[in-house]
Design a protein around this motif. Sequence first.
Motif, PDB file in Angstrom:
ATOM      1  N   SER A   1     -36.288 -16.369  22.030  1.00 23.36           N
ATOM      2  CA  SER A   1     -36.103 -15.029  21.465  1.00 23.36           C
ATOM      3  C   SER A   1     -34.630 -14.741  21.192  1.00 23.36           C
ATOM      4  N   ARG A   2     -33.754 -15.184  22.063  1.00 22.40           N
ATOM      5  CA  ARG A   2     -32.326 -14.979  21.846  1.00 22.40           C
ATOM      6  C   ARG A   2     -31.807 -15.862  20.704  1.00 22.40           C
ATOM      7  N   LYS A   3     -32.371 -17.070  20.595  1.00 23.84           N
ATOM      8  CA  LYS A   3     -31.941 -17.986  19.540  1.00 23.84           C
ATOM      9  C   LYS A   3     -32.350 -17.495  18.154  1.00 23.84           C
ATOM     10  N   ALA A   4     -33.199 -16.507  18.099  1.00 21.80           N
ATOM     11  CA  ALA A   4     -33.563 -15.921  16.811  1.00 21.80           C
ATOM     12  C   ALA A   4     -32.415 -15.090  16.230  1.00 21.80           C
ATOM     13  N   VAL A   5     -31.503 -14.634  17.097  1.00 22.10           N
ATOM     14  CA  VAL A   5     -30.430 -13.746  16.622  1.00 22.10           C
ATOM     15  C   VAL A   5     -29.025 -14.284  16.890  1.00 22.10           C
ATOM     16  N   VAL A   6     -28.870 -15.201  17.861  1.00 21.45           N
ATOM     17  CA  VAL A   6     -27.569 -15.821  18.140  1.00 21.45           C
ATOM     18  C   VAL A   6     -27.787 -17.315  18.345  1.00 21.45           C
ATOM     19  N   ASP A   7     -26.699 -18.055  18.339  1.00 17.76           N
ATOM     20  CA  ASP A   7     -26.773 -19.485  18.647  1.00 17.76           C
ATOM     21  C   ASP A   7     -26.173 -19.747  20.019  1.00 17.76           C
ATOM     22  N   PHE A   8     -26.433 -20.941  20.518  1.00 20.87           N
ATOM     23  CA  PHE A   8     -25.913 -21.342  21.821  1.00 20.87           C
ATOM     24  C   PHE A   8     -25.282 -22.727  21.723  1.00 20.87           C
ATOM     25  N   ALA A   9     -24.290 -22.962  22.560  1.00 18.40           N
ATOM     26  CA  ALA A   9     -23.834 -24.310  22.906  1.00 18.40           C
ATOM     27  C   ALA A   9     -24.243 -24.535  24.359  1.00 18.40           C
ATOM     28  N   GLY A  10     -24.131 -25.783  24.809  1.00 16.09           N
ATOM     29  CA  GLY A  10     -24.512 -26.079  26.187  1.00 16.09           C
ATOM     30  C   GLY A  10     -25.813 -26.855  26.258  1.00 16.09           C
ATOM     31  N   PRO A  11     -26.525 -26.710  27.379  1.00 17.26           N
ATOM     32  CA  PRO A  11     -26.212 -25.864  28.533  1.00 17.26           C
ATOM     33  C   PRO A  11     -25.074 -26.441  29.375  1.00 17.26           C
ATOM     34  N   TYR A  12     -24.417 -25.563  30.119  1.00 14.02           N
ATOM     35  CA  TYR A  12     -23.376 -26.015  31.032  1.00 14.02           C
ATOM     36  C   TYR A  12     -23.848 -25.998  32.485  1.00 14.02           C
ATOM     37  N   PHE A  13     -25.046 -25.410  32.702  1.00 11.46           N
ATOM     38  CA  PHE A  13     -25.596 -25.358  34.056  1.00 11.46           C
ATOM     39  C   PHE A  13     -27.081 -25.029  33.958  1.00 11.46           C
ATOM     40  N   VAL A  14     -27.868 -25.591  34.879  1.00  4.86           N
ATOM     41  CA  VAL A  14     -29.285 -25.245  34.957  1.00  4.86           C
ATOM     42  C   VAL A  14     -29.535 -24.610  36.323  1.00  4.86           C
ATOM     43  N   ALA A  15     -29.774 -23.319  36.308  1.00  2.00           N
ATOM     44  CA  ALA A  15     -30.052 -22.577  37.534  1.00  2.00           C
ATOM     45  C   ALA A  15     -31.549 -22.572  37.789  1.00  2.00           C
ATOM     46  N   GLY A  16     -31.923 -22.111  38.979  1.00  2.00           N
ATOM     47  CA  GLY A  16     -33.334 -21.957  39.312  1.00  2.00           C
ATOM     48  C   GLY A  16     -33.506 -20.726  40.164  1.00  2.00           C
ATOM     49  N   GLN A  17     -34.564 -19.978  39.923  1.00  2.52           N
ATOM     50  CA  GLN A  17     -34.804 -18.788  40.735  1.00  2.52           C
ATOM     51  C   GLN A  17     -35.031 -19.208  42.179  1.00  2.52           C
ATOM     52  N   ASP A  18     -34.398 -18.473  43.095  1.00  6.62           N
ATOM     53  CA  ASP A  18     -34.469 -18.801  44.516  1.00  6.62           C
ATOM     54  C   ASP A  18     -34.445 -17.512  45.310  1.00  6.62           C
ATOM     55  N   LEU A  19     -34.279 -17.636  46.624  1.00  8.84           N
ATOM     56  CA  LEU A  19     -34.274 -16.483  47.520  1.00  8.84           C
ATOM     57  C   LEU A  19     -33.006 -16.462  48.364  1.00  8.84           C
ATOM     58  N   LEU A  20     -32.501 -15.271  48.610  1.00  9.96           N
ATOM     59  CA  LEU A  20     -31.384 -15.038  49.526  1.00  9.96           C
ATOM     60  C   LEU A  20     -31.924 -14.284  50.727  1.00  9.96           C
ATOM     61  N   VAL A  21     -31.606 -14.764  51.922  1.00 11.90           N
ATOM     62  CA  VAL A  21     -32.093 -14.141  53.158  1.00 11.90           C
ATOM     63  C   VAL A  21     -30.941 -14.027  54.154  1.00 11.90           C
ATOM     64  N   ARG A  22     -31.177 -13.313  55.251  1.00 18.54           N
ATOM     65  CA  ARG A  22     -30.173 -13.234  56.302  1.00 18.54           C
ATOM     66  C   ARG A  22     -30.041 -14.599  56.983  1.00 18.54           C
ATOM     67  N   ASP A  23     -28.888 -14.863  57.531  1.00 17.16           N
ATOM     68  CA  ASP A  23     -28.599 -16.186  58.085  1.00 17.16           C
ATOM     69  C   ASP A  23     -29.521 -16.554  59.244  1.00 17.16           C
ATOM     70  N   ASP A  24     -30.015 -15.554  59.961  1.00 17.07           N
ATOM     71  CA  ASP A  24     -30.881 -15.841  61.115  1.00 17.07           C
ATOM     72  C   ASP A  24     -32.372 -15.811  60.755  1.00 17.07           C
TER      73      ASP A  24
ATOM     74  N   LYS B   1     -21.898 -16.880  17.725  1.00 14.33           N
ATOM     75  CA  LYS B   1     -22.484 -16.234  16.551  1.00 14.33           C
ATOM     76  C   LYS B   1     -23.359 -17.220  15.786  1.00 14.33           C
ATOM     77  N   LYS B   2     -24.371 -16.721  15.144  1.00 21.55           N
ATOM     78  CA  LYS B   2     -25.323 -17.537  14.404  1.00 21.55           C
ATOM     79  C   LYS B   2     -24.631 -18.370  13.326  1.00 21.55           C
ATOM     80  N   GLY B   3     -25.071 -19.630  13.210  1.00 21.69           N
ATOM     81  CA  GLY B   3     -24.601 -20.487  12.129  1.00 21.69           C
ATOM     82  C   GLY B   3     -23.289 -21.204  12.365  1.00 21.69           C
ATOM     83  N   ARG B   4     -22.889 -21.387  13.620  1.00 25.97           N
ATOM     84  CA  ARG B   4     -21.599 -22.042  13.907  1.00 25.97           C
ATOM     85  C   ARG B   4     -21.827 -23.371  14.633  1.00 25.97           C
ATOM     86  N   SER B   5     -22.487 -24.286  13.960  1.00 29.13           N
ATOM     87  CA  SER B   5     -22.828 -25.563  14.580  1.00 29.13           C
ATOM     88  C   SER B   5     -21.586 -26.396  14.903  1.00 29.13           C
ATOM     89  N   ASP B   6     -20.562 -26.330  14.059  1.00 31.82           N
ATOM     90  CA  ASP B   6     -19.318 -27.074  14.335  1.00 31.82           C
ATOM     91  C   ASP B   6     -18.656 -26.556  15.605  1.00 31.82           C
TER      92      ASP B   6
END
Length: 272
Positions: free
Chosen positions: A105-128, A221-226
């Motif tokens: 959906s985002r690529k319909a209006v802007v372009d991307f380079a990358g990826p530079y990182f692949v994240a994953g949904q996870d959980l944050l909890v208290r240390d104990d 911006k869209k159309g900047r493949s170089d």
Amino acid sequence: MKQHIITRALAAACALACAVSLAGCGASEEGKIRIGIKFDQPGLGFKKSGTYVGFDVDVATYIAEELGYTRDEIVWKEAPSAQREAMLQNGDVDMIIATYSITDSRKAVVDFAGPYFVAGQDLLVRDDETEIDGPEDLNGKRLCSVTGSTSAVTVKEKFADEVQLMEQPGYAECATALFSGIVDAVTTDDIILAGLASAARGQLKVVGKPFTQEYYGVGIKKGRSDFAAQINDAIEKMIEDGSWERAIEVNTAGTDYSPNPDYNPPTPTEGE
């Protein structure tokens, strides 16, 4: 009185000139590169005493330098999630590096380079915390995510339909709720959680079992493949010379976080 009116008129004219062209009032961006980042994500993009720190900032700086810009020639601009596409389309920035997932959906209006990182949904909890080892352990627990995010909904729909959801305006507020015992866990992308854990100085931890994949790209911006090809070359060099790994280590210091090796480091070929 007449002089006062003239002075106010001149001030208004200068303000208008600044809005139209930053060069008009001593804030020229000519010869510089304008990069959108987050200002409120510890470990990724964070504005601190007039400086900018985080993994996204390090990646952006590396790319800018590979493109021929010095650090002093980078203009940092805040890129809230809801405004990123508009900022690129309007030419407010040259690129955006702000935990910006590559989607169709985002690529319909802007372009991307990358990826530079692949994240994953996870959980944050208290240390104990010992009872929560993954999203399936959240039934009957209280889970915080940011307003408008689909992260908590994903957990409820796919893993724990009896989880109690709580929304906050930002991840810092979620972390505060976790500290105080109001919620039992926070969910979003793992590297965002690692940044929060690092800022918490050992009091919070990432569970470390990501259950989605988010491909972070450099929005352009869209159309900047170089331009995309130049950015991809810089990302590849950052990975090869060890700077990418060092940036992750520095920005998640004090945690046991490490990127999912099944997806990282990624191969940057998007947009070419």
